[in-house]
Design a protein around this motif. Structure first.
Motif, PDB file in Angstrom:
ATOM      1  N   LEU A 165      13.409  -0.858   5.332  1.00 31.78           N
ATOM      2  CA  LEU A 165      11.919  -0.609   5.324  1.00 31.78           C
ATOM      3  C   LEU A 165      12.006   0.434   4.898  1.00 31.78           C
ATOM      4  CD1 LEU A 165      10.107  -1.948   6.458  1.00 31.78           C
ATOM      5  CD2 LEU A 165      10.892  -1.769   8.694  1.00 31.78           C
ATOM      6  N   LEU A 166      11.770   1.426   5.100  1.00 38.96           N
ATOM      7  CA  LEU A 166      11.484   3.316   5.162  1.00 38.96           C
ATOM      8  C   LEU A 166      11.052   3.083   3.950  1.00 38.96           C
ATOM      9  CD1 LEU A 166      13.014   5.018   8.233  1.00 38.96           C
ATOM     10  CD2 LEU A 166      10.751   4.221   7.934  1.00 38.96           C
ATOM     11  N   SER A 167      12.363   3.078   3.315  1.00 38.64           N
ATOM     12  CA  SER A 167      12.645   3.496   1.871  1.00 38.64           C
ATOM     13  C   SER A 167      10.887   2.571   0.852  1.00 38.64           C
ATOM     14  CB  SER A 167      13.590   3.106   1.223  1.00 38.64           C
ATOM     15  OG  SER A 167      14.342   3.473   1.504  1.00 38.64           O
ATOM     16  N   VAL A 168      11.243   1.214   1.487  1.00 39.32           N
ATOM     17  CA  VAL A 168      10.363   0.354   0.560  1.00 39.32           C
ATOM     18  C   VAL A 168       8.433   0.632   1.109  1.00 39.32           C
ATOM     19  CG1 VAL A 168       8.644  -1.937   0.914  1.00 39.32           C
ATOM     20  CG2 VAL A 168      11.013  -1.511   0.878  1.00 39.32           C
ATOM     21  N   ILE A 169       8.052   0.755   2.178  1.00 40.37           N
ATOM     22  CA  ILE A 169       6.853   1.611   2.650  1.00 40.37           C
ATOM     23  C   ILE A 169       7.089   3.334   2.171  1.00 40.37           C
ATOM     24  CG2 ILE A 169       5.545   3.128   4.698  1.00 40.37           C
ATOM     25  CD1 ILE A 169       7.089   1.216   6.612  1.00 40.37           C
ATOM     26  N   MET A 170       7.765   3.940   1.869  1.00 42.89           N
ATOM     27  CA  MET A 170       7.743   4.570   1.261  1.00 42.89           C
ATOM     28  C   MET A 170       7.143   4.555  -0.537  1.00 42.89           C
ATOM     29  SD  MET A 170      10.264   8.092   2.059  1.00 42.89           S
ATOM     30  CE  MET A 170      11.821   7.068   2.511  1.00 42.89           C
ATOM     31  N   GLY A 189     -12.015  -3.687  -5.088  1.00 38.78           N
ATOM     32  CA  GLY A 189     -10.854  -2.458  -5.901  1.00 38.78           C
ATOM     33  C   GLY A 189      -9.991  -1.850  -4.235  1.00 38.78           C
ATOM     34  N   LEU A 190     -10.357  -2.109  -3.756  1.00 41.22           N
ATOM     35  CA  LEU A 190      -9.191  -1.828  -2.296  1.00 41.22           C
ATOM     36  C   LEU A 190      -8.078  -2.541  -2.880  1.00 41.22           C
ATOM     37  CD1 LEU A 190     -11.141  -1.017   0.158  1.00 41.22           C
ATOM     38  CD2 LEU A 190     -10.248   0.751  -1.147  1.00 41.22           C
ATOM     39  N   LEU A 191      -8.348  -3.885  -2.839  1.00 38.27           N
ATOM     40  CA  LEU A 191      -7.653  -5.371  -2.877  1.00 38.27           C
ATOM     41  C   LEU A 191      -6.296  -5.078  -3.925  1.00 38.27           C
ATOM     42  CD1 LEU A 191      -5.986  -7.687  -1.585  1.00 38.27           C
ATOM     43  CD2 LEU A 191      -7.955  -9.244  -2.479  1.00 38.27           C
ATOM     44  N   ILE A 192      -7.189  -4.834  -5.459  1.00 39.70           N
ATOM     45  CA  ILE A 192      -6.382  -4.743  -6.562  1.00 39.70           C
ATOM     46  C   ILE A 192      -5.719  -3.671  -5.691  1.00 39.70           C
ATOM     47  CG2 ILE A 192      -6.790  -4.680  -8.690  1.00 39.70           C
ATOM     48  CD1 ILE A 192      -8.944  -5.985  -8.255  1.00 39.70           C
ATOM     49  N   MET A 193      -6.523  -2.789  -5.383  1.00 39.38           N
ATOM     50  CA  MET A 193      -5.047  -1.659  -5.508  1.00 39.38           C
ATOM     51  C   MET A 193      -4.018  -1.419  -4.941  1.00 39.38           C
ATOM     52  SD  MET A 193      -6.715   2.587  -4.253  1.00 39.38           S
ATOM     53  CE  MET A 193      -7.026   2.136  -2.793  1.00 39.38           C
ATOM     54  N   TRP A 194      -3.977  -1.894  -3.077  1.00 41.50           N
ATOM     55  CA  TRP A 194      -2.979  -2.361  -3.035  1.00 41.50           C
ATOM     56  C   TRP A 194      -2.043  -3.557  -3.994  1.00 41.50           C
ATOM     57  CZ3 TRP A 194      -1.161   0.499   1.124  1.00 41.50           C
ATOM     58  CH2 TRP A 194      -2.033   1.458   2.021  1.00 41.50           C
ATOM     59  N   SER A 242      -0.580  -1.907  -6.205  1.00 43.71           N
ATOM     60  CA  SER A 242       0.886  -0.944  -5.278  1.00 43.71           C
ATOM     61  C   SER A 242       2.288  -1.810  -4.782  1.00 43.71           C
ATOM     62  CB  SER A 242      -0.379   0.170  -4.101  1.00 43.71           C
ATOM     63  OG  SER A 242      -1.333   0.653  -4.810  1.00 43.71           O
ATOM     64  N   SER A 243       1.944  -2.997  -4.731  1.00 42.94           N
ATOM     65  CA  SER A 243       2.924  -3.564  -3.920  1.00 42.94           C
ATOM     66  C   SER A 243       4.019  -4.624  -4.977  1.00 42.94           C
ATOM     67  CB  SER A 243       1.879  -3.876  -3.062  1.00 42.94           C
ATOM     68  OG  SER A 243       1.534  -4.871  -2.400  1.00 42.94           O
ATOM     69  N   VAL A 244       3.749  -4.052  -6.394  1.00 42.65           N
ATOM     70  CA  VAL A 244       4.255  -4.495  -7.345  1.00 42.65           C
ATOM     71  C   VAL A 244       5.822  -4.070  -6.923  1.00 42.65           C
ATOM     72  CG1 VAL A 244       4.765  -4.489  -9.960  1.00 42.65           C
ATOM     73  CG2 VAL A 244       2.795  -5.328  -9.070  1.00 42.65           C
ATOM     74  N   ILE A 245       6.348  -2.652  -7.422  1.00 45.68           N
ATOM     75  CA  ILE A 245       7.016  -1.686  -7.544  1.00 45.68           C
ATOM     76  C   ILE A 245       7.722  -2.089  -5.739  1.00 45.68           C
ATOM     77  CG2 ILE A 245       8.129   0.401  -7.756  1.00 45.68           C
ATOM     78  CD1 ILE A 245       6.416   0.970 -10.086  1.00 45.68           C
ATOM     79  N   PRO A 246       7.439  -1.886  -4.855  1.00 45.41           N
ATOM     80  CA  PRO A 246       8.624  -1.631  -3.552  1.00 45.41           C
ATOM     81  C   PRO A 246       8.345  -3.374  -3.147  1.00 45.41           C
ATOM     82  CG  PRO A 246       6.076  -1.027  -3.080  1.00 45.41           C
ATOM     83  CD  PRO A 246       5.680  -1.114  -4.707  1.00 45.41           C
ATOM     84  N   ILE A 247       8.528  -4.142  -4.200  1.00 42.92           N
ATOM     85  CA  ILE A 247       8.183  -5.684  -3.301  1.00 42.92           C
ATOM     86  C   ILE A 247       9.265  -5.996  -4.863  1.00 42.92           C
ATOM     87  CG2 ILE A 247       7.591  -8.340  -4.061  1.00 42.92           C
ATOM     88  CD1 ILE A 247       4.801  -7.586  -3.537  1.00 42.92           C
ATOM     89  N   LEU A 257       8.411   1.785 -14.558  1.00 41.77           N
ATOM     90  CA  LEU A 257       7.748   0.870 -14.220  1.00 41.77           C
ATOM     91  C   LEU A 257       6.746   1.868 -13.417  1.00 41.77           C
ATOM     92  CD1 LEU A 257       8.520  -1.639 -12.373  1.00 41.77           C
ATOM     93  CD2 LEU A 257       7.066  -1.447 -14.570  1.00 41.77           C
ATOM     94  N   PHE A 258       7.235   3.392 -12.531  1.00 44.30           N
ATOM     95  CA  PHE A 258       6.865   4.453 -11.807  1.00 44.30           C
ATOM     96  C   PHE A 258       6.148   5.567 -13.087  1.00 44.30           C
ATOM     97  CE2 PHE A 258       8.640   4.461  -8.198  1.00 44.30           C
ATOM     98  CZ  PHE A 258       7.223   4.398  -7.270  1.00 44.30           C
TER      99      PHE A 258
END
Length: 314
Positions: free
Chosen positions: A75-80, A120-125, A128-133, A172-173
């Motif tokens: 969980l911590l790694s995904v959040i980071m 814009g904020l929704l698209i930004m998040w 950002s979620s693609v790599i953690p997922i 990806l990063f």
């Protein structure tokens, strides 16, 4: 190595304190909460503060050899991973906002609306979620279920069973940051052209926007360099363990902490309206503010918290 930990904790404490003051300032003033540039600024403050706190905790746990439950580590790694992308994307959005404000001033009010801002904020998040997922899904698919009940030294490396997982993530990063750096470079070139063509009365604002974009580009460059660090560290690991630990701490301070600590200094303290209100909160409403009245005279007054924002700085 103990001195490295002490320095790290001191730096983290100082910048978390500064970030908390800025978050408090942002939340207390409605004028900031409804302005696109300050809302985007808050999208760096919140993720950066969370990332500094979690990464610092992770590094300290590793240093003192404290194992935690695998699920908690996951969980911590995904959040980071999520927070490490949100903040640079917010920097790019801030550069684009400055580009629109300086290069298309007549369209700025039409583009910077609550609807477009929220989209814009929704698209930004979501971006950002693609790599953690990806990290979470692939890791849970490959890791044996019995391993989920174990205790591990928490690092994102424990989620990678196969070498290609980390390779895909790193690629990806790097793609993300190269695209972001390209956008920032585009806005810099456009604002630079606008600065050359601007009249003398608009040149000050344009040049300040140009410096802000340049500093954001430097932040992104530091963030990009952190993905080279694992290759350097792995090479040193085979040479000297003590040197490896020192290099790892240095990389953590320079390429993870430093870019996240620059945002308050670049945008918060350099922004005239925000810095005035911030100083009033720091000095509990007793900040003495000096401003120009005429060309060769200056007036100083002690602002209270309600009136500080209404002053225009020359």
């Amino acid at each position: 190595m103990e001195s490295f930990v002490i320095i790290q904790l001191a730096v983290v404490a100082i910048f978390l304190y500064i970030n908390c003051l800025m978050i408090f300032t942002f939340l207390k003033k409605e004028a900031f909460r409804t302005d696109t540039r300050y809302i985007l600024f808050s999208q760096t403050l919140f993720p950066d503060s969370g990332l500094i706190l979690i990464t610092n905790l992770s590094v300290v746990l590793i240093y003192y050899q404290v194992a935690i439950h695998f699920v908690v580590c996951c969980l911590l790694s995904v959040i980071m991973s999520l927070l490490s992308i949100v903040s640079p994307l917010a920097l790019v959005a801030m550069c684009l906002e400055r580009y629109v404000a300086i290069c298309m001033p007549l369209r700025h009010a039409d583009i910077s609306t609550p609807r477009t801002r929220n989209m814009g904020l929704l698209i930004m998040w979501l971006i950002s979620s693609v790599i953690p997922i990806y990290v979470l899904y692939v890791s849970l698919f490959l890791i044996p279920s019995k391993f989920l009940q174990t205790y591990v030294m928490c690092s994102i490396d424990v989620l990678f069973v196969e070498s290609w997982q980390n390779l895909v993530r790193t690629t990806l990063f790097q793609m993300y940051f190269l695209v972001m750096f390209g956008i920032v470079l585009f806005t810099y070139v456009k604002i630079m052209k606008a600065a050359r063509a601007a009249s003398s009365e608009n040149k000050k604002s344009t040049n300040k926007g140009l410096r802000t974009v340049l500093l954001h580009a430097f932040q992104l460059l530091l963030s990009l360099l952190q993905f080279i660090c694992p290759y350097v560290e792995s090479s040193i690991l085979h040479i000297d363990m003590l040197l490896y630990l020192k290099v790892r701490y240095s990389n953590f301070m320079l390429f993870i902490l430093a870019p996240r600590c620059l945002s308050p200094l670049i945008y918060g303290l350099r922004d005239e309206k925000f810095s005035v209100v911030l100083r009033n909160y720091v000095f509990f409403g007793h900040y003495t503010f000096c401003f120009k009245v005429k060309q060769h005279s200056t007036r100083c007054t002690q602002l209270n918290l309600s009136s500080a924002f209404n002053y225009h700085l020359e």
